[in-house]
Design a protein around this motif. Sequence first.
Motif, PDB file in Angstrom:
ATOM      1  N   ASP A  25      17.276  45.770  23.715  1.00 54.09           N
ATOM      2  CA  ASP A  25      17.119  45.550  22.275  1.00 54.09           C
ATOM      3  C   ASP A  25      17.502  46.808  21.501  1.00 54.09           C
ATOM      4  OD1 ASP A  25      16.486  44.410  19.862  1.00 54.09           O
ATOM      5  OD2 ASP A  25      14.315  44.564  20.119  1.00 54.09           O
ATOM      6  N   ARG A  26      17.101  47.951  22.024  1.00 49.16           N
ATOM      7  CA  ARG A  26      17.404  49.231  21.372  1.00 49.16           C
ATOM      8  C   ARG A  26      18.913  49.467  21.325  1.00 49.16           C
ATOM      9  NH1 ARG A  26      16.568  55.050  23.775  1.00 49.16           N
ATOM     10  NH2 ARG A  26      16.516  56.345  21.910  1.00 49.16           N
ATOM     11  N   PHE A  27      19.579  49.231  22.446  1.00 51.23           N
ATOM     12  CA  PHE A  27      21.024  49.459  22.496  1.00 51.23           C
ATOM     13  C   PHE A  27      21.778  48.470  21.603  1.00 51.23           C
ATOM     14  CE2 PHE A  27      25.093  48.081  24.389  1.00 51.23           C
ATOM     15  CZ  PHE A  27      25.817  49.240  24.186  1.00 51.23           C
ATOM     16  N   MET A  28      21.451  47.181  21.712  1.00 54.00           N
ATOM     17  CA  MET A  28      22.158  46.167  20.938  1.00 54.00           C
ATOM     18  C   MET A  28      21.893  46.324  19.437  1.00 54.00           C
ATOM     19  SD  MET A  28      24.045  44.542  23.000  1.00 54.00           S
ATOM     20  CE  MET A  28      24.621  43.423  21.710  1.00 54.00           C
ATOM     21  N   SER A  29      20.686  46.692  19.077  1.00 53.84           N
ATOM     22  CA  SER A  29      20.364  46.898  17.666  1.00 53.84           C
ATOM     23  C   SER A  29      21.117  48.101  17.110  1.00 53.84           C
ATOM     24  CB  SER A  29      18.848  47.104  17.492  1.00 53.84           C
ATOM     25  OG  SER A  29      18.141  45.949  17.878  1.00 53.84           O
ATOM     26  N   TRP A  30      21.264  49.131  17.939  1.00 49.20           N
ATOM     27  CA  TRP A  30      22.044  50.306  17.523  1.00 49.20           C
ATOM     28  C   TRP A  30      23.509  49.933  17.313  1.00 49.20           C
ATOM     29  CZ3 TRP A  30      26.042  52.462  20.477  1.00 49.20           C
ATOM     30  CH2 TRP A  30      26.599  53.639  19.951  1.00 49.20           C
ATOM     31  N   LEU A  31      24.063  49.174  18.227  1.00 46.26           N
ATOM     32  CA  LEU A  31      25.461  48.756  18.107  1.00 46.26           C
ATOM     33  C   LEU A  31      25.639  47.868  16.879  1.00 46.26           C
ATOM     34  CD1 LEU A  31      28.085  49.153  19.736  1.00 46.26           C
ATOM     35  CD2 LEU A  31      27.600  46.999  20.903  1.00 46.26           C
ATOM     36  N   ARG A  32      24.686  46.969  16.658  1.00 45.40           N
ATOM     37  CA  ARG A  32      24.735  46.088  15.497  1.00 45.40           C
ATOM     38  C   ARG A  32      24.678  46.886  14.198  1.00 45.40           C
ATOM     39  NH1 ARG A  32      21.398  42.997  12.101  1.00 45.40           N
ATOM     40  NH2 ARG A  32      22.115  40.835  11.822  1.00 45.40           N
ATOM     41  N   LYS A  33      23.795  47.879  14.167  1.00 46.21           N
ATOM     42  CA  LYS A  33      23.648  48.708  12.968  1.00 46.21           C
ATOM     43  C   LYS A  33      24.967  49.393  12.604  1.00 46.21           C
ATOM     44  CE  LYS A  33      22.820  52.898  13.113  1.00 46.21           C
ATOM     45  NZ  LYS A  33      22.374  54.293  13.347  1.00 46.21           N
ATOM     46  N   ASN A  34      25.646  49.961  13.609  1.00 48.82           N
ATOM     47  CA  ASN A  34      26.901  50.658  13.346  1.00 48.82           C
ATOM     48  C   ASN A  34      28.027  49.708  12.958  1.00 48.82           C
ATOM     49  OD1 ASN A  34      26.962  53.743  13.812  1.00 48.82           O
ATOM     50  ND2 ASN A  34      25.634  53.002  15.457  1.00 48.82           N
ATOM     51  N   SER A  35      28.022  48.513  13.545  1.00 51.46           N
ATOM     52  CA  SER A  35      29.073  47.554  13.183  1.00 51.46           C
ATOM     53  C   SER A  35      28.935  47.123  11.734  1.00 51.46           C
ATOM     54  CB  SER A  35      29.013  46.336  14.109  1.00 51.46           C
ATOM     55  OG  SER A  35      27.889  45.520  13.831  1.00 51.46           O
ATOM     56  N   ILE A  36      27.698  47.043  11.229  1.00 47.93           N
ATOM     57  CA  ILE A  36      27.467  46.661   9.829  1.00 47.93           C
ATOM     58  C   ILE A  36      27.719  47.846   8.894  1.00 47.93           C
ATOM     59  CG2 ILE A  36      25.688  45.929   8.187  1.00 47.93           C
ATOM     60  CD1 ILE A  36      24.400  44.341  10.487  1.00 47.93           C
ATOM     61  N   PHE A  85      30.865  57.188  15.664  1.00 44.10           N
ATOM     62  CA  PHE A  85      31.207  56.123  14.720  1.00 44.10           C
ATOM     63  C   PHE A  85      31.586  56.697  13.354  1.00 44.10           C
ATOM     64  CE2 PHE A  85      29.216  52.922  17.520  1.00 44.10           C
ATOM     65  CZ  PHE A  85      30.136  51.891  17.386  1.00 44.10           C
ATOM     66  N   SER A  86      30.878  57.706  12.903  1.00 45.02           N
ATOM     67  CA  SER A  86      31.170  58.309  11.597  1.00 45.02           C
ATOM     68  C   SER A  86      32.558  58.915  11.567  1.00 45.02           C
ATOM     69  CB  SER A  86      30.124  59.380  11.264  1.00 45.02           C
ATOM     70  OG  SER A  86      28.846  58.796  11.121  1.00 45.02           O
ATOM     71  N   ILE A  87      32.941  59.571  12.660  1.00 44.41           N
ATOM     72  CA  ILE A  87      34.273  60.177  12.734  1.00 44.41           C
ATOM     73  C   ILE A  87      35.348  59.100  12.756  1.00 44.41           C
ATOM     74  CG2 ILE A  87      35.809  61.551  14.182  1.00 44.41           C
ATOM     75  CD1 ILE A  87      33.202  63.036  15.086  1.00 44.41           C
ATOM     76  N   LEU A  88      35.138  58.068  13.550  1.00 43.62           N
ATOM     77  CA  LEU A  88      36.108  56.972  13.616  1.00 43.62           C
ATOM     78  C   LEU A  88      36.272  56.305  12.251  1.00 43.62           C
ATOM     79  CD1 LEU A  88      35.060  55.281  17.001  1.00 43.62           C
ATOM     80  CD2 LEU A  88      37.043  56.756  16.596  1.00 43.62           C
ATOM     81  N   ALA A  89      35.175  56.203  11.497  1.00 55.01           N
ATOM     82  CA  ALA A  89      35.221  55.552  10.191  1.00 55.01           C
ATOM     83  C   ALA A  89      35.991  56.370   9.159  1.00 55.01           C
ATOM     84  CB  ALA A  89      33.801  55.295   9.690  1.00 55.01           C
ATOM     85  N   LYS A  90      36.180  57.666   9.419  1.00 62.13           N
ATOM     86  CA  LYS A  90      36.922  58.531   8.482  1.00 62.13           C
ATOM     87  C   LYS A  90      38.425  58.493   8.712  1.00 62.13           C
ATOM     88  CE  LYS A  90      33.025  61.712   7.964  1.00 62.13           C
ATOM     89  NZ  LYS A  90      32.484  63.069   8.289  1.00 62.13           N
ATOM     90  N   SER A  91      38.869  57.725   9.689  1.00 59.01           N
ATOM     91  CA  SER A  91      40.297  57.609   9.964  1.00 59.01           C
ATOM     92  C   SER A  91      41.025  57.039   8.745  1.00 59.01           C
ATOM     93  CB  SER A  91      40.533  56.697  11.178  1.00 59.01           C
ATOM     94  OG  SER A  91      41.903  56.395  11.320  1.00 59.01           O
TER      95      SER A  91
END
Length: 317
Positions: A83-94, A42-48
């Motif tokens: 919950d762990r997976f969805m919370s991780w995905l939610r965290k990165n989307s925010i 996600f960090s790499i994609l965000a640097k595009s």
Amino acid sequence: MFANVWGAVSGSIEEVSYGDIGIKLRAGLNSGNWMEKGDALFSILAKSDRPVLLMIDEVPLMVNRMLKGDDFVITKERIAEVDRFMSWLRKNSIEHQGKVRIMLSGSIGFEPVLRQARLSSTINNYQPYDLRPWDAETAKGCLRALSLHYGVEFLGGAEETMIRKLGYCIPHHVQLFFSHVLDCCERRSNLCFSADEVDDLYEHEMLGIRGHAELTHYQERLELFFSKERVPLVLAILTETAIAGDLTVPVLRALQHEYAGKDADGEDTIKEVLRVLEHDGYLKKSGESYRYESNLLKDWWKKAHSEFYVPVNKRGK
């Protein structure tokens, strides 16, 4: 970008062919490091230099399997993993909002899946988008554009007759109808198709062997969502509605008693079944009863399941 992704996830830079990227990325993942590696992605994609749209298909199906396993039993451990997976995905989307936009899609509804585990809040940062059917004018425009592209000539308002036959113009169904028209025209080496031919094509092609193969996923996806114990009730509800034209409350109660009468949660079960069937576009509540919105789905279901089914109102006392 892919070189950066590969370097961050694998720890090394090497020549990787396009077809090998997915295989190699998965090879370096395990239950202990997937979140860390995912965060790096996600960090790499965000640097595009430009905003990134990350499309992930069939997430509801994956989460449903995580939640229920092969035995269709929802446990505390499985809820915790989801919950762990969805919370991780939610965290990165925010965290990467404005740089990485995430689109989740699937062949079964996401909210009903998460609702079973009381995890609906994990998607409250997403904007739901329901792919509604086209109106008649849009559907006609699609058919005319396709006919122009493939050289098919509609005669006597054939495209309008096709739309009336469908009634409910789901984009896939409109395109499927045209595909059958094109096949018919090419087989006989005549690219003219008239309104008088619509009924026959619909009955023998759309509802025939090939049509069955293309529409059978409507049943398969129910079998992915509901447990083996619930599937007979779901199939009975859909078959009853297809044959009778609508599903009334007395008939629904009869089916509930037949298939869920011994369950302590029988009432909750029937409500959840109806909720899923409405959410995923099988049935629609009309007054005090339920009916199909799609003529094609209703006619296909009736043809596929009615042979050995006796409607409730025709059963002996």
